[in-house]
Design a protein around this motif. Sequence first.
Motif, mmCIF file in Angstrom:
data_model
loop_
_atom_site.group_PDB
_atom_site.id
_atom_site.type_symbol
_atom_site.label_atom_id
_atom_site.label_comp_id
_atom_site.label_asym_id
_atom_site.label_seq_id
_atom_site.Cartn_x
_atom_site.Cartn_y
_atom_site.Cartn_z
ATOM 1 N N VAL A 11 -1.646 -7.610 -4.088
ATOM 2 C CA VAL A 11 -1.256 -6.301 -4.629
ATOM 3 C C VAL A 11 -1.660 -6.256 -6.101
ATOM 4 O O VAL A 11 -1.166 -7.041 -6.922
ATOM 5 N N ASP A 12 -2.607 -5.356 -6.443
ATOM 6 C CA ASP A 12 -3.056 -5.194 -7.830
ATOM 7 C C ASP A 12 -2.096 -4.298 -8.591
ATOM 8 O O ASP A 12 -1.531 -3.342 -8.034
ATOM 9 N N ALA A 13 -1.979 -4.594 -9.905
ATOM 10 C CA ALA A 13 -1.163 -3.722 -10.752
ATOM 11 C C ALA A 13 -1.868 -2.382 -10.910
ATOM 12 O O ALA A 13 -3.103 -2.305 -10.934
ATOM 13 N N PRO A 14 -1.172 -1.306 -11.070
ATOM 14 C CA PRO A 14 -1.813 0.010 -11.201
ATOM 15 C C PRO A 14 -2.449 0.164 -12.583
ATOM 16 O O PRO A 14 -2.053 -0.501 -13.544
ATOM 17 N N PRO A 15 -3.499 1.044 -12.777
ATOM 18 C CA PRO A 15 -4.085 1.308 -14.110
ATOM 19 C C PRO A 15 -3.027 1.881 -15.046
ATOM 20 O O PRO A 15 -2.149 2.631 -14.616
#
Length: 665
Positions: A622-626
Amino acid sequence: MLVFCLLAVLALGVCLTGTAAADAGDATAANATASATQDGETLQLTKRLHLTPDRPGQIEVTARFDDPDNLVELETQVPARATVIDTDGFSGSGGGYAWDGRTDAPSLTYRLPVNETRETEGPLAGRGDYTFVDAGEWAIVRTPQVGVSWSWRGGNVTLDRRTTVDGEGVASEAMAFLGPHSEYTRRANGQRFRLIVPAAASLAESRSRIFESMTAASDTLQVGARDASVFMIAAPTTSVEWSVQGLQTGGDSFWVQDDQGLQVPDNVWLHEYVHTRQDYDRNDGTRWFTEASATYYAALLSLEQDRIGFSAFRSRLRAGDVRSDPGEVLAAPSTWSGRTPYLKGALVAGELDRQIRLAADGRRLQTVFRRMNAAEEPLTAAAFEDIVTDVAGREVGRLADRYTTTDATPSMWSRTEHLRAFEGAAPRIEYAFAPASERFRVAGPYRNGSLDAGQPVELATGESLSLDVLVENTGDAAGEFEAAFAVDGRRLDEQAGSLDPDEQRRLTFSHTFDEPGTYTLTAGTRTVEVAVRGPSPPAVVDLQANASRVTAGDVVELTARLGNDATIPAAGTLTLYRNDTVVSTREVVVGPGSEQEITFAIEPPAGTHRFRLGNATATVTVDAPPTERDGTGSTGTTANGPGFGAPAVVLAVIVVALAGRRRRT
């Protein structure tokens, strides 16, 4: 809460129960039976019988109690003739033996004289005196009974009693054989016939012919009271002279001398089998019917099985007229000789059967017999007359009264009269399972619907099985049926009625199985085996995520494929873990031999996560959001790594320039 229960188990197999409560809130004690049938704990009594060849005439018995944790007190009494030779956890107390309250599985061992003798008069008398005997190398004995009283705290404690034999031997609840033997079985009409042939015995008839006669009688006698098991011993005659040619006791058990044949009117095998079908409560007014009906049906069934001719049948019943003594009254046993019910009684039973057949189309003495078995009160002579009157009318009822309450004796009928009454229209009640697709239905916490199953029918604990049986009258006269439903021989339900010729009716019986085990269900004459066990946990075959990489805030769908290779439902709670943290639980049921999918919707935080369900896993990153843009128009770093702003660009240029200068130097 303290509850007290007293059970007196007498030598004749009669059980008396009583309760005493310490306060008004105490539970009622349960009856003790061959197996515990109520919720709660079980006090297990196991009696082990041991042959003692060096002491002919007596055996050793060890009574062992496996006690539940909530048992408070336990006392036992051994038979009056017993000599106690060893105890563990018991001590003498007031004529009995009391448990010390500490010893696990207390026991006591005693020696018991088992020889029993009696003088017998009548057509089935033997040459000797013995009815039970220990011959040294083998023994036929009554199954010893002990008295038990116990008290407990909390939930019910019921008694389960079992009998085993140390070494070679076999026992029923009423009778046991100790010594080398062979056992043969045959199933028919909802009954299991067990034939015990001692090594010392030599059968006059083949085993197959004995079984054929027994199973044919089981089918013909539509009188109710079919035991799930019939226990038969061929008694050796080479070293023992018996008082009688056969003896039945305890409902379903009997022995017959090994030299007895089947081609005679006094067919002892059939005689003793008929006794196992007598389940009425008699008094002096109807005591005659016990031996009379067994003698009559032994002759009639032998005739109908083509084992004897009519002349032999007629000669046997005619003895009730020509050999009876004046003044004999069937309803008054004080007027009898030892042979009265076998002679006059058998003739009266036969004459009443003939008159009922002539007066009431499709009805027979079996109809009376069946209603006697169904009666709830002791049967008096007047009650017997009332049953006959209800079955066949007032005129035949008057005959029943005359032949049983006076010394009047009927005459034996002729062959022509026999053909008219016995070879005319008659009902024939037959049972069959419903078609396979309609036979079984299951209901419970895991599934509901029809069950297309073979045998044994396999169920999970907590499920109910409904069984459909078809009862049909294939004869040419109206007749009555009585279909009992039993589980392991314990009658739970009964349906009765009448059928016209060619009429069929569907009967449904149901039972819920709360405990694992193997059970035998009997409905009418049909039998089905049922195997019950607890459901196993569902197997997780696979776990898949709808994406292996997502951005924080996205919902991840995890789909699990569940399987069940078993023949009963799988059920249980499945727990979904994220990096060893519980994130969801699900109650699931998977049908036998099937698969299904379940889906979890999860919104995990940023990071790399390992999801686990059962033994299956799935990994999701799960990538962190911009980040949001600031006032200068630049963007911040993202969860994927450092950003490149203006200072970083300048630094990069300087580094490149220095690197170029170093190369020129």
